[in-house]
Enzyme design. Structure first.
Site, PDB file in Angstrom:
ATOM      1  N   GLU A  85       0.788  -1.237   0.000  1.00 28.70           N
ATOM      2  CA  GLU A  85       0.000   0.000   0.000  1.00 28.70           C
ATOM      3  C   GLU A  85       0.820   1.286   0.000  1.00 28.70           C
ATOM      4  O   GLU A  85       0.372   2.316   0.504  1.00 28.70           O
ATOM      5  CB  GLU A  85      -0.968   0.026   1.190  1.00 28.70           C
ATOM      6  CG  GLU A  85      -2.024  -1.063   1.127  1.00 28.70           C
ATOM      7  CD  GLU A  85      -3.120  -0.888   2.156  1.00 28.70           C
ATOM      8  OE1 GLU A  85      -2.899  -0.196   3.154  1.00 28.70           O
ATOM      9  OE2 GLU A  85      -4.199  -1.462   1.957  1.00 28.70           O
TER      10      GLU A  85
ATOM     11  N   GLU B 120      -6.879  -7.622  -0.707  1.00 31.46           N
ATOM     12  CA  GLU B 120      -7.505  -7.409   0.609  1.00 31.46           C
ATOM     13  C   GLU B 120      -8.901  -6.846   0.407  1.00 31.46           C
ATOM     14  O   GLU B 120      -9.136  -6.101  -0.566  1.00 31.46           O
ATOM     15  CB  GLU B 120      -6.715  -6.396   1.470  1.00 31.46           C
ATOM     16  CG  GLU B 120      -5.387  -6.890   1.973  1.00 31.46           C
ATOM     17  CD  GLU B 120      -4.692  -5.868   2.883  1.00 31.46           C
ATOM     18  OE1 GLU B 120      -5.396  -5.142   3.619  1.00 31.46           O
ATOM     19  OE2 GLU B 120      -3.454  -5.807   2.851  1.00 31.46           O
TER      20      GLU B 120
HETATM   21  C1  GAL Z   1      -4.911  -2.557   4.852  1.00 26.90           C
HETATM   22  C2  GAL Z   1      -3.516  -3.058   5.239  1.00 26.90           C
HETATM   23  C3  GAL Z   1      -3.554  -4.199   6.211  1.00 26.90           C
HETATM   24  C4  GAL Z   1      -4.555  -3.949   7.289  1.00 26.90           C
HETATM   25  C5  GAL Z   1      -5.883  -3.731   6.643  1.00 26.90           C
HETATM   26  C6  GAL Z   1      -7.024  -3.615   7.611  1.00 26.90           C
HETATM   27  O1  GAL Z   1      -4.874  -1.255   4.437  1.00 26.90           O
HETATM   28  O2  GAL Z   1      -2.816  -3.451   4.095  1.00 26.90           O
HETATM   29  O3  GAL Z   1      -2.299  -4.430   6.745  1.00 26.90           O
HETATM   30  O4  GAL Z   1      -4.188  -2.839   8.026  1.00 26.90           O
HETATM   31  O5  GAL Z   1      -5.811  -2.549   5.877  1.00 26.90           O
HETATM   32  O6  GAL Z   1      -8.200  -3.595   6.904  1.00 26.90           O
END
Ligand code: GAL
Length: 746
Positions: free
Chosen positions: A390, A463
């Site tokens: 990210e 994610e």
């Molecule tokens: C994303 C990140 C993860 C975690 C997640 C929570 O932005 O890559 O490590 O923090 O959010 O939803």
């Protein structure tokens, strides 16, 4: 021939460092004796100060050296020290490493005292040093501290094999090939003639062999290639049939020196294309979860068995086909297990949103190299993540990380996880954290909206959910239901979009984190399981996507209580299941059969059954409340049943160990789960009694021996002491005691 000796035992630990500790005469014995993997500090389950483990500590041990090894080269191999390590042997600095997630080796040949005592000292700096990735800004996970992975001593001849990279060729053809790059190390620049032989075998049966002569004429690393061809007797590595082969490379030179190096490999073709992911030529939808390698109390410092168990949980209890090692290279034992059980892996370099200065970037590039050179023989690993998770675009930096990855490993695609749309696409696969879904109709975006490109590219959603809907295992039933449904909606949306190769959800297990994230108690409740790997209902959303012949799933998302939900009752009732229909009975009477909701979830193979309304005369506030029963049907016949009682009472304190046999090595451990259950064995979620965990024999509890049940249950890990015997474990609460279970250690 090479010798490898494990060095996990016999360390002495001190939670500080001063120069005096390096002195040969310094007596480390009053220090605490520890076994690796080791956490520099045990922390409470939650509400701790994360700075508690961020300090410099020292590890000392004697190193027994065989005087017969005088004409050899000796290395110490460290698999992971958080976050910076300086290694001294007999007061000589023999190596240093920056970065807690990748391995390093120290050549100690020049510092060894072959006749005498050898004192090894490791100074582990576990502070969040801004010069080392992933540090430099806030981040949503903890990195813990100490020597938290294995250490060993390796003794080799003066010319030895540093590494082997075996590249399967023509994998889908009848006659396959194997190109074997052998990295020969010639640290003294000796000229020699030699022979290399590679043999491929399975279950002790040799399948193919090849030999070749070579001339040694380079200082340091020289790469020689061997080819094994016409491999007609090789079966592919695949999700259900993870066939593995052993490759042994032998080296002999006229110096004379010799060496032998073994790796385990698999033959498979894994490629992400604009229209999906293809494994061995077959289109497979990626259905995965992210994993942090962290546990309660000891953070990362868990032994091989726990690493393997996590892979098994992902594959067999969650039924996913992919794991992303967010956000760093994870334990070799975890990856080995992924190879063995057929679980695909997306692996990435350490980092979280922040990019540091030039030196920091150079270290990140080094981590790319270390990750790939450690893991390039794992058939499970199919993508190299070469961006800081990210982070913003950085043209030069990511051009370089991609270049390194492609040069080292031309057989795998690169990816880089971003969260900003329209980011520069330098990798082979566009991997995006798509947090669009917030409970409404919008679930996933068309990839072209995300990439800003006018054509389709290989694309994976790496994610979703996570912070959009944190959910505790002991949350309210309606929230737990929505949590599961959000995961299901994403699976369904991805299933309908051929240009999304698949999705990897956030995340498998809850994890400890910094105060800036999570629920204030240093926990991010983003898992489909809790930190003890005990499932929430969302786990069943994933588990239910596995074909019934691999295990039936029937999981009504309810605790079956009249007054748990707003307005009362248990409807609409979502049932995660892979059965063809579910019959519901109330008070022993059938109220109908209900079928999977294909209308709402057209993109998954096994949509949940949703019973929208209460049957007549049932559920009104003020009416009778009854027992419930659900029966899942397969091939028209009842196949699985789930019962609920109308009036649950605490009936049994159950105790279950994942393993009954441990290795008496001072590190091996098994999880033990304690659950308070009702008359029919269902967990009773709102009991928070204290339990005392009683242990006799050669074992100890990791973490506190007195814990409160959380949502009706809790787990701990029982660690084996280094003496064989029988460990007996039981738990006692104020109202019930569990039976005593026995765990043998040998
Ligand atoms: C994303 C990140 C993860 C975690 C997640 C929570 O932005 O890559 O490590 O923090 O959010 O939803």
């Amino acid at each position: 021939m090479r010798k490898v000796v494990g060095l996990n035992q016999g360390w002495y630990y001190c939670d500080s460092f001063c120069e005096e500790f390096l002195q040969h005469e310094f007596d480390g014995h009053p220090w605490q004796e520890v076994t690796l993997p080791h956490a520099n500090k045990e922390i409470p389950y939650n509400y701790f100060d994360e700075r508690d483990y961020q300090f410099v500590s020292t590890y000392r041990r004697k190193l027994a050296i065989d005087p017969g090894d005088q004409n050899k080269r000796l290395f110490l191999d460290f698999e992971g020290v958080m976050a910076a390590a300086d290694v001294y042997l007999n007061q000589v600095l023999v190596g240093a490493h920056r970065g807690g997630y990748t391995p390093f080796s120290c050549d100690i040949s020049h510092a060894v005292d072959f006749g005498g005592d050898n004192q090894l000292v490791v100074v582990a700096d576990s502070t969040e040093r801004p010069d080392i990735p992933p540090f430099g800004n806030v981040m949503d996970y903890l990195c813990y501290g100490g020597i938290y992975r294995d250490v060993s001593l390796r003794v080799v001849d003066h010319v030895f094999i540093e590494n082997v990279f075996a590249k399967p060729k023509n994998v889908l053809a009848q006659a396959k090939g194997l190109e074997v790059d052998v990295y020969i190390n010639n640290p003294l620049n000796r000229a020699a003639a030699g022979q290399l032989c590679a043999s491929l075998s399975r279950d002790e049966r040799i399948i193919a062999q090849a030999c070749r002569e070579f001339k040694l004429d380079q200082l340091g690393i020289q790469v020689e290639t061997l080819n094994l061809s016409n491999l007609t007797d090789v079966e592919l590595w695949d999700l259900d049939t993870p066939n593995l082969y052993k490759l042994v490379v032998e080296l002999k030179t006229n110096l004379p020196t010799e060496d032998s190096f073994a790796v385990r490999i698999g033959f498979r073709e894994a490629v992400v294309q604009p229209d999906g992911f293809y494994l061995n030529g077959r289109r497979v939808k990626i259905r995965g979860l992210n994993r942090h390698q962290a546990w309660p109390y000891v953070g990362y410092a868990m032994p091989k068995r726990a690493q393997q168990d996590d892979a098994d949980i992902l594959k067999y209890e969650l039924g996913v086909n992919t794991v992303r090692t967010s956000h760093y290279p994870q334990s070799r034992h975890f990856l080995d297990r992924c190879d063995e059980i057929g679980l695909l892996v997306i692996e990435e370099i350490p980092g979280w949103q922040h990019i540091g200065d030039d030196q920091w970037k150079q270290l990140a590039c080094e981590h790319v190299r270390e990750m790939i050179q450690r893991d390039w023989n794992h058939p499970s690993v199919f993508l190299w993540g070469v961006r800081i998770n990210e982070s913003r675009d950085d043209h030069d930096f990511y051009t370089e990380t991609n270049r390194i990855a492609r040069e080292l490993d031309p057989t795998r695609q690169t990816c880089g996880v971003r969260v900003h749309a329209h980011s520069e696409f330098l990798e082979d696969v566009y991997t995006m954290n798509d947090f669009t879904h917030f409970g409404g109709d919008l679930v996933l975006r068309d990839q072209r909206v995300v990439t800003g490109l006018d054509h389709y590219v290989p694309y994976i959603v790496t994610e979703y959910n996570g912070h959009m809907y944190p959910t505790k295992r002991f949350d309210h039933e309606e929230r737990l239901m929505e949590h599961g449904l959000r995961h299901m909606r994403v699976l369904s949306a991805a299933g309908l979009d051929p240009h999304i190769a698949g999705t990897v959800g956030w995340c498998a297990f809850d994890y400890n984190t910094h105060y800036q994230f999570g629920s204030g108690d240093r926990i991010c409740y983003h898992g489909v399981m809790d930190m003890f790997r005990i499932p929430k209902f969302a786990a069943d959303a994933y588990r239910s996507q596995v074909d019934p012949e691999k295990g039936l799933v029937l999981s009504p998302v309810t605790i079956w209580a009249r007054g748990e939900r707003s307005i009362g009752g248990v409807f609409p009732l979502v049932i995660f299941t892979n059965c063809e229909c579910v019959e519901m009975k109330v008070d022993g009477q059938s109220v109908g059969k209900f079928f999977p909701d294909r209308l709402q979830f057209p993109g998954v193979k096994y949509p949940p059954v949703v019973i929208r309304r209460a049957p007549r005369n049932f559920g009104e506030w003020g009416s009778q409340w009854y027992d419930g029963e659900f029966i899942g049907y397969v091939d028209g016949k009842p196949a699985i049943t789930k019962k609920f009682v109308k009036n649950p009472v605490a009936s049994r304190l159950e105790i279950k160990a994942d393993h009954q046999l441990l290795c008496a090595d001072g590190a091996d451990a098994t999880r033990v789960v304690f659950s308070m259950v009702d008359q029919v064995g269902n967990l009773i979620p709102y009991i928070s009694d204290f339990i005392s965990i009683e242990v006799e024999g050669p074992g100890e509890v990791i973490g506190p021996k007195q814990v409160a049940l959380i949502g009706g249950c809790i787990a701990t890990w029982i660690k084996a002491k280094p003496t064989p015997g029988i460990i007996r474990v039981r738990a006692v609460s104020s109202r019930l005691a569990s039976e005593t279970i026995a765990i043998k250690t040998e």
